[in-house]
Design an enzyme around this catalytic site. Structure first.
Site, short mmCIF file in Angstrom:
data_model
loop_
_atom_site.label_atom_id
_atom_site.label_comp_id
_atom_site.label_asym_id
_atom_site.label_seq_id
_atom_site.Cartn_x
_atom_site.Cartn_y
_atom_site.Cartn_z
N ASP A 1 0.35 -0.95 -0.05
CA ASP A 1 -0.10 -0.44 -0.16
C ASP A 1 0.78 0.92 0.11
OD1 ASP A 1 -2.30 -1.82 -0.36
OD2 ASP A 1 -2.29 -2.34 2.13
N TYR B 1 6.13 -10.07 5.93
CA TYR B 1 5.82 -8.60 6.07
C TYR B 1 6.09 -8.81 7.59
CZ TYR B 1 2.37 -9.25 2.67
OH TYR B 1 1.63 -9.84 0.70
#
Length: 203
Positions: free
Chosen positions: A60, A119
């Protein structure tokens, strides 16, 4: 192995890294600056015609990456891997780089051939640290890392994560399939890499 005119058809596997601060995410979007948009513009310039890339995952706006894999056609087969990296990086912006380049003679797709993704979320607990503002989420209050680690164990396994999505904006496939397998979820304290020791009671 695929062949064209008697020669093996190769696919480029590019491992990229970027500072996401100046990007509206990784995936190509109209009218805004993205990682894929910048990379495709540079590859197209090097190739002399439009180049389409595929990314292993989506990040994002403002999210960084140190190992985002990208696949595309082998645009300059006459260059070895090191020369190709230098040629691509010659016109890339400072916040986007190529870690490595590999040739794949077997069919390869960065997204569909990805076997796992990692992540990392970094949280600083302590007094304000302006120099790391782009890399971590800063909090002044103490964190209970043990409780966070215990809660994280409940995420391991296969779950439908639809409630965590943002509607699938910019990701055509996410609205159709939101079930994912989480293989690991750990929380641990690490020493600050800029050399300071956090004040007592924080980590």
């Amino acid at each position: 192995m695929m062949e064209m005119d008697g020669k093996p058809v190769t696919t480029l596997k590019l491992t990229t890294a970027y500072d996401g601060t100046g990007f509206w995410g990784s995936q190509r979007q109209v009218g805004v600056r993205t990682v894929q948009g910048e990379l495709e513009a540079d590859l197209s310039r090097l190739h002399g015609s439009p180049v389409t890339t595929r990314m292993s995952g989506r990040t994002d706006r403002g999210v960084h990456a140190i190992g985002q894999v990208v696949s595309c056609a082998d645009i300059r087969p006459e260059l070895d891997n090191q020369l190709l990296v230098r040629a691509i990086e010659a016109h890339l912006p400072d916040d986007l780089g190529i870690v490595s380049a590999e040739r794949k003679t077997a069919p390869f797709h960065a997204r569909f051939d990805a076997t796992w993704r990692e992540y990392r979320y970094r949280i600083w607990s302590g007094s304000s640290q302006p120099l790391i503002g782009r890399q971590v989420w800063q909090r002044r209050t103490p964190l209970d890392a043990d409780a966070m680690a215990s809660a994280g164990k409940w995420l391991i396994g296969t779950h439908d994560l639809a409630t965590f999505t943002g509607g699938g904006d910019g990701v055509p496939w996410s609205a159709r399939e939101t079930t994912r397998m989480i293989m690991a979820c750990t929380v641990r304290r690490i020493d600050p890499w800029w050399g300071l020791v956090p004040f007592a009671g924080t980590g």
